[in-house]
Design a protein around this motif. Structure first.
Motif, PDB file in Angstrom:
ATOM      1  N   LEU A  33       0.831  -1.213   0.000  1.00  0.00           N
ATOM      2  CA  LEU A  33       0.000   0.000   0.000  1.00  0.00           C
ATOM      3  C   LEU A  33       0.860   1.256   0.000  1.00  0.00           C
ATOM      4  CD1 LEU A  33      -2.857  -0.945   2.492  1.00  0.00           C
ATOM      5  CD2 LEU A  33      -2.971  -0.837   0.009  1.00  0.00           C
ATOM      6  N   PHE A  34       1.922   1.265   0.783  1.00  0.00           N
ATOM      7  CA  PHE A  34       2.808   2.431   0.806  1.00  0.00           C
ATOM      8  C   PHE A  34       3.406   2.677  -0.572  1.00  0.00           C
ATOM      9  CE2 PHE A  34       3.793   1.440   5.535  1.00  0.00           C
ATOM     10  CZ  PHE A  34       2.632   2.087   5.925  1.00  0.00           C
ATOM     11  N   SER A  35       3.750   1.583  -1.259  1.00  0.00           N
ATOM     12  CA  SER A  35       4.344   1.706  -2.584  1.00  0.00           C
ATOM     13  C   SER A  35       3.330   2.213  -3.600  1.00  0.00           C
ATOM     14  CB  SER A  35       4.893   0.346  -3.033  1.00  0.00           C
ATOM     15  OG  SER A  35       5.469   0.421  -4.317  1.00  0.00           O
ATOM     16  N   GLU A  36       2.081   1.762  -3.488  1.00  0.00           N
ATOM     17  CA  GLU A  36       1.048   2.133  -4.451  1.00  0.00           C
ATOM     18  C   GLU A  36       0.460   3.516  -4.178  1.00  0.00           C
ATOM     19  OE1 GLU A  36      -0.581  -2.462  -5.182  1.00  0.00           O
ATOM     20  OE2 GLU A  36      -1.809  -0.993  -4.106  1.00  0.00           O
ATOM     21  N   ARG A  37       0.202   3.822  -2.913  1.00  0.00           N
ATOM     22  CA  ARG A  37      -0.522   5.051  -2.566  1.00  0.00           C
ATOM     23  C   ARG A  37       0.370   6.143  -1.985  1.00  0.00           C
ATOM     24  NH1 ARG A  37      -5.742   2.584   0.772  1.00  0.00           N
ATOM     25  NH2 ARG A  37      -6.328   0.963  -0.743  1.00  0.00           N
ATOM     26  N   GLY A  38       1.530   5.740  -1.488  1.00  0.00           N
ATOM     27  CA  GLY A  38       2.376   6.680  -0.766  1.00  0.00           C
ATOM     28  C   GLY A  38       2.252   6.461   0.725  1.00  0.00           C
ATOM     29  N   TYR A  39       3.325   6.706   1.443  1.00  0.00           N
ATOM     30  CA  TYR A  39       3.335   6.454   2.885  1.00  0.00           C
ATOM     31  C   TYR A  39       2.338   7.346   3.619  1.00  0.00           C
ATOM     32  CZ  TYR A  39       5.115   6.155   7.675  1.00  0.00           C
ATOM     33  OH  TYR A  39       5.227   5.990   9.032  1.00  0.00           O
ATOM     34  N   ASP A  40       2.348   8.641   3.328  1.00  0.00           N
ATOM     35  CA  ASP A  40       1.489   9.582   4.054  1.00  0.00           C
ATOM     36  C   ASP A  40       0.014   9.368   3.740  1.00  0.00           C
ATOM     37  OD1 ASP A  40       3.638  10.818   5.310  1.00  0.00           O
ATOM     38  OD2 ASP A  40       3.956  12.217   3.653  1.00  0.00           O
ATOM     39  N   ALA A  41      -0.295   8.878   2.543  1.00  0.00           N
ATOM     40  CA  ALA A  41      -1.698   8.723   2.138  1.00  0.00           C
ATOM     41  C   ALA A  41      -2.321   7.424   2.629  1.00  0.00           C
ATOM     42  CB  ALA A  41      -1.803   8.796   0.612  1.00  0.00           C
ATOM     43  N   THR A  42      -1.522   6.551   3.195  1.00  0.00           N
ATOM     44  CA  THR A  42      -2.024   5.255   3.677  1.00  0.00           C
ATOM     45  C   THR A  42      -2.219   5.305   5.187  1.00  0.00           C
ATOM     46  OG1 THR A  42      -0.811   4.109   1.920  1.00  0.00           O
ATOM     47  CG2 THR A  42      -1.564   2.783   3.771  1.00  0.00           C
ATOM     48  N   THR A  43      -3.387   4.896   5.648  1.00  0.00           N
ATOM     49  CA  THR A  43      -3.679   4.906   7.082  1.00  0.00           C
ATOM     50  C   THR A  43      -3.509   3.503   7.681  1.00  0.00           C
ATOM     51  OG1 THR A  43      -6.034   4.391   6.837  1.00  0.00           O
ATOM     52  CG2 THR A  43      -5.387   6.717   6.670  1.00  0.00           C
ATOM     53  N   MET A  44      -3.440   3.463   8.989  1.00  0.00           N
ATOM     54  CA  MET A  44      -3.365   2.179   9.679  1.00  0.00           C
ATOM     55  C   MET A  44      -4.613   1.345   9.404  1.00  0.00           C
ATOM     56  SD  MET A  44      -0.462   1.896  11.425  1.00  0.00           S
ATOM     57  CE  MET A  44      -0.527   1.046  13.019  1.00  0.00           C
ATOM     58  N   ASN A  45      -5.782   1.990   9.317  1.00  0.00           N
ATOM     59  CA  ASN A  45      -7.011   1.265   9.009  1.00  0.00           C
ATOM     60  C   ASN A  45      -6.965   0.667   7.603  1.00  0.00           C
ATOM     61  OD1 ASN A  45      -8.216   1.681  11.490  1.00  0.00           O
ATOM     62  ND2 ASN A  45      -9.335   3.512  10.848  1.00  0.00           N
ATOM     63  N   ASP A  46      -6.340   1.390   6.664  1.00  0.00           N
ATOM     64  CA  ASP A  46      -6.175   0.848   5.314  1.00  0.00           C
ATOM     65  C   ASP A  46      -5.377  -0.451   5.353  1.00  0.00           C
ATOM     66  OD1 ASP A  46      -7.504   3.015   4.176  1.00  0.00           O
ATOM     67  OD2 ASP A  46      -5.661   4.138   3.826  1.00  0.00           O
ATOM     68  N   VAL A  47      -4.311  -0.447   6.145  1.00  0.00           N
ATOM     69  CA  VAL A  47      -3.449  -1.625   6.243  1.00  0.00           C
ATOM     70  C   VAL A  47      -4.204  -2.785   6.887  1.00  0.00           C
ATOM     71  CG1 VAL A  47      -1.339  -2.562   7.250  1.00  0.00           C
ATOM     72  CG2 VAL A  47      -1.353  -0.236   6.320  1.00  0.00           C
ATOM     73  N   ALA A  48      -4.930  -2.504   7.965  1.00  0.00           N
ATOM     74  CA  ALA A  48      -5.685  -3.558   8.645  1.00  0.00           C
ATOM     75  C   ALA A  48      -6.697  -4.191   7.702  1.00  0.00           C
ATOM     76  CB  ALA A  48      -6.394  -2.987   9.880  1.00  0.00           C
ATOM     77  N   GLU A  49      -7.388  -3.350   6.944  1.00  0.00           N
ATOM     78  CA  GLU A  49      -8.389  -3.868   6.006  1.00  0.00           C
ATOM     79  C   GLU A  49      -7.741  -4.724   4.924  1.00  0.00           C
ATOM     80  OE1 GLU A  49     -11.861  -2.201   2.944  1.00  0.00           O
ATOM     81  OE2 GLU A  49     -10.741  -0.810   4.227  1.00  0.00           O
ATOM     82  N   ALA A  50      -6.623  -4.260   4.367  1.00  0.00           N
ATOM     83  CA  ALA A  50      -5.939  -5.006   3.308  1.00  0.00           C
ATOM     84  C   ALA A  50      -5.408  -6.338   3.816  1.00  0.00           C
ATOM     85  CB  ALA A  50      -4.801  -4.166   2.736  1.00  0.00           C
TER      86      ALA A  50
END
Length: 220
Positions: free
Chosen positions: A27-44
């Motif tokens: 996700l960090f690679s696709e969206r950028g580190y700042d644009a990715t939230t912890m909730n995004d990571v949990a969901e993925a």
């Protein structure tokens, strides 16, 4: 709890961490580190936010936490005592790089590359990376055992470990900037030779079969 259950639990925890981290790095690679939230990571990753925070208390930890220090420490502890400190430490760094960034583990090699590129480009990660370097230096000194027991020996070990880690950092940055095209173990050996001389490593270190993949996949 039996030793077997404890080991199984540790392996499951390590596997969960690797899975979460892999999704985070993607996700960090696709969206950028700042644009990715912890909730995004949990969901993925298919885990609850509570599980995510239990394994990775902060967003920075998703990039910085790894088990490479354990692998390096084990390599140092297993190396013959009495050798120059730079050879024991440097040899372990080169061997660990061969196990973690070899051609036979392309997915892990790619993950390592993206993690390094994130650390280089993200100010918050660069600052936290210094804490990781200090922790790795401490692990290296502990792995040296009696050779770092007294005040003078500990000072020499700290100096040797610090210099080796500085060489490692220089090689990792070059490797990341080159998009991982270079041979990472050879690049680390070259950086160590620039600091300590051409005979720092000696013969190329042998990587045991149990360590040719990531530390969490050591065969029991």
């Amino acid at each position: 709890m039996s030793a077997q259950h404890s080991t199984l639990r540790a392996r499951r925890r390590a596997q969960t961490q690797r899975t979460i981290q892999a999704h985070a790095i993607r996700l960090f690679s696709e969206r950028g580190y700042d644009a990715t939230t912890m909730n995004d990571v949990a969901e993925a990753a298919g885990v609850s936010p509570m599980t995510l925070y239990r394994h990775f208390p902060t967003k920075e930890d998703l990039v910085l936490i790894d088990q490479h220090g354990e692998l390096i420490a084990e390599r140092i502890a297993a190396s013959p005592p009495g050798q120059p400190l730079a050879r024991r430490i440097g040899g372990a760094l080169v061997a660990a790089a061969a196990a973690l960034a070899g051609d036979d583990v392309p997915a892990e090699r790619r993950t390592l590359l993206v993690r390094l590129q994130l650390m280089i480009s993200t100010p918050a990660l660069r600052a936290r990376h210094l804490d990781n370097q200090y922790a790795l230096q401490r692990a290296i000194i502990d792995a040296l055992g009696d050779e770092a027991a007294g005040p003078d020996q500990a000072f020499q070990a700290q100096a040797a470990a610090g210099a080796c880690l500085a060489a490692l950092h220089t090689a990792l940055v070059r490797w990341a900037e080159d998009e991982g095209r270079a041979d990472l173990p050879a690049l680390i050996a070259k950086a160590l030779a620039a600091v300590f001389g051409d005979d720092t490593i000696g013969r190329p270190p042998i990587v045991p079969a149990a360590y040719r993949r990531s530390p969490g996949r050591r065969r029991g």
